[in-house]
Design a protein around this motif. Structure first.
Motif, PDB file in Angstrom:
ATOM      1  N   HIS A 287     -37.635  86.387 -13.182  1.00  0.00           N
ATOM      2  CA  HIS A 287     -37.263  86.338 -12.361  1.00  0.00           C
ATOM      3  C   HIS A 287     -35.990  85.045 -12.536  1.00  0.00           C
ATOM      4  N   HIS A 292     -38.326  91.204 -11.381  1.00  0.00           N
ATOM      5  CA  HIS A 292     -39.461  91.010 -10.343  1.00  0.00           C
ATOM      6  C   HIS A 292     -40.097  91.531 -10.613  1.00  0.00           C
ATOM      7  N   CYS A 302     -43.549  89.473  -8.916  1.00  0.00           N
ATOM      8  CA  CYS A 302     -43.426  88.832  -8.305  1.00  0.00           C
ATOM      9  C   CYS A 302     -44.093  88.037  -6.976  1.00  0.00           C
ATOM     10  N   HIS A 304     -42.976  86.108  -4.284  1.00  0.00           N
ATOM     11  CA  HIS A 304     -42.300  86.139  -3.051  1.00  0.00           C
ATOM     12  C   HIS A 304     -41.673  87.573  -2.583  1.00  0.00           C
TER      13      HIS A 304
HETATM   14 ZN   LIG Z   1     -39.283  87.191  -8.707  1.00  0.00          ZN
END
Ligand SMILES: [Zn+2]
Ligand SMILES: [Zn+2]
Length: 400
Positions: A287, A292, A302, A304
């Motif tokens: 990250h 990601h 990830c 997010h």
């Molecule tokens: Zn990330």
């Protein structure tokens, strides 16, 4: 005892007793007796010597002036240093007891009062806890002085669901082989106490003290032992902070806070699934270099949303070697460090912290429960009553 009290000047007192209480003629004070905070005055009429009045500045219980008892209690219960409090009175020339009298009162009344109240409260707490199917505790130690010269260490176990302290054990350094061993000893005694009281602990969150890890694994395998995110995050922040100050590593700085937050998130979002925690934790290395997607089956991307704002991404880096003999020569030439890297040195530094072997072994046991930061907060309250720079004897320390 709730009654108000006032500071009275001696001259004002004398004027109060200047006239005879029976005939109104002039009086003189024939005796002044001081007992700590109390004064006893005897006045005699100048016209009729049988007109004698004795006046006391406060009520007593037996021979104990209640002001003395209440002042001693106020000193202890407000967390004051006895010597400073007594000096404060001395400086203003307010009559009070000496320090040794304070200790007599403390021993005879205050410590027994604290112990008795605590025992009653503790009994009720234990009674409530025994009704619960899951008993999730957080434990932490506190030393009585900064550094490792501590004379006492206390260990507290808190119910993580109610933030109530169930037990506290004060260990003296002389009872164990060194001051480091006080933490484990305190935990041992506390768990034993709860066991004897009939409490079945299901989960315990502590820091990663190695002797505690071993003890829990061997003696209490039935208790789920978790590590506290607050302690782990604190340790990682400290290391990242130190790394960010190294040459070519300033790009670490903007990431310290996020990486520390990531510790909490990994624990809180994984429901105690160790493999998932580890994958989530390792993903931070990608990250921070703006990658990601991750090579982990259980955590491939990830969590997010798509990032709208750009971040101060760290450039990727790889450690080539850190052989001391060769590097010593190069070090003199480059004036950098022992580690030779390709790409960003910052990334290599972060990686060495994030993927530290002991950390990776422990991070899977990151507590999914409320963290022991409430135990820390409790310790701050204890600090108020037993400041680290003051010395107390065992029973006094225990009560405070
Ligand atoms: Zn990330
Ligand atoms: Zn009189």
């Amino acid at each position: 005892m709730r009654e108000r009290k006032f500071i009275v000047f001696e001259s004002c007192l004398q004027s109060l007793l200047a006239l005879c209480f029976l005939c109104g003629n002039a009086c003189k004070i024939i005796s002044t007796k001081v007992s700590g905070t109390m004064v006893t005055l005897t006045s005699q009429c100048s016209v009729d010597p049988s007109h004698v009045k004795t006046w006391k500045s406060q009520p007593s219980h037996g021979t104990m002036p209640l002001g003395n008892l209440q002042l001693a209690a106020s000193i202890m219960f407000s967390g004051c240093s006895t010597v400073k409090a007594v000096n404060c009175f001395k400086f203003m020339r307010i009559s009070t007891f000496c320090v040794s009298t304070y200790y007599n009162i403390q021993k005879a009344y205050l410590i027994p009062a604290v112990n008795s109240l605590w025992s009653k409260k503790q009994e009720l707490l234990i009674c409530d806890v025994k009704k619960k199917s899951k008993v999730r505790l957080g434990g932490d130690a506190r030393c009585c002085s900064p550094g490792h010269t501590a004379k006492y260490g206390s260990y507290s176990l808190m119910d993580m669901d109610t933030s109530k302290v169930l037990d506290m054990q004060l260990v003296q350094c002389t009872e164990v082989k060194n001051s480091y061993a006080m933490e484990l000893e305190g935990l041992k005694r506390s768990l034993q106490f709860l066991e004897d009281a009939g409490v079945t602990v299901t989960d315990l969150t502590t820091d990663r003290h190695s002797s505690v890890k071993k003890f829990m694994r061997e003696i209490y395998p039935s208790i789920n032992h978790w590590f506290d995110a607050w302690h782990i995050a604190k340790g990682i922040t400290k290391k990242l902070d130190a790394s960010s100050k190294k040459k070519l590593c300033h790009t670490i700085s903007p990431w310290i806070h996020s990486i520390s937050n990531h510790v909490y998130w990994c624990g809180a979002s994984s429901d105690g699934n160790a493999e998932l925690v580890v994958a989530k934790w390792k993903s931070v290395m990608n990250h921070i270099v703006d990658i990601h997607e991750h090579p982990f089956e259980n955590f491939p991307t990830c969590a997010h949303d798509e990032l709208v704002e750009d971040r101060e991404w760290i450039a990727e880096g790889e450690k080539l070697f850190s052989a001391f003999s060769k590097v010593n020569l190069l070090r003199a030439f480059h004036n950098t460090s022992f580690t030779i890297t390709a790409g960003s040195r910052a990334h290599v530094e972060v990686k060495s912290i994030v993927t530290n072997r002991t950390l990776l072994a422990d991070i899977g046991k990151l507590s999914p429960h409320v963290q022991t930061s409430s135990v820390e907060s409790y310790h701050k309250v204890v600090c108020f009553f037993a400041p680290k720079f003051l010395h107390f004897f065992y029973h006094s320390m225990n009560a405070r």
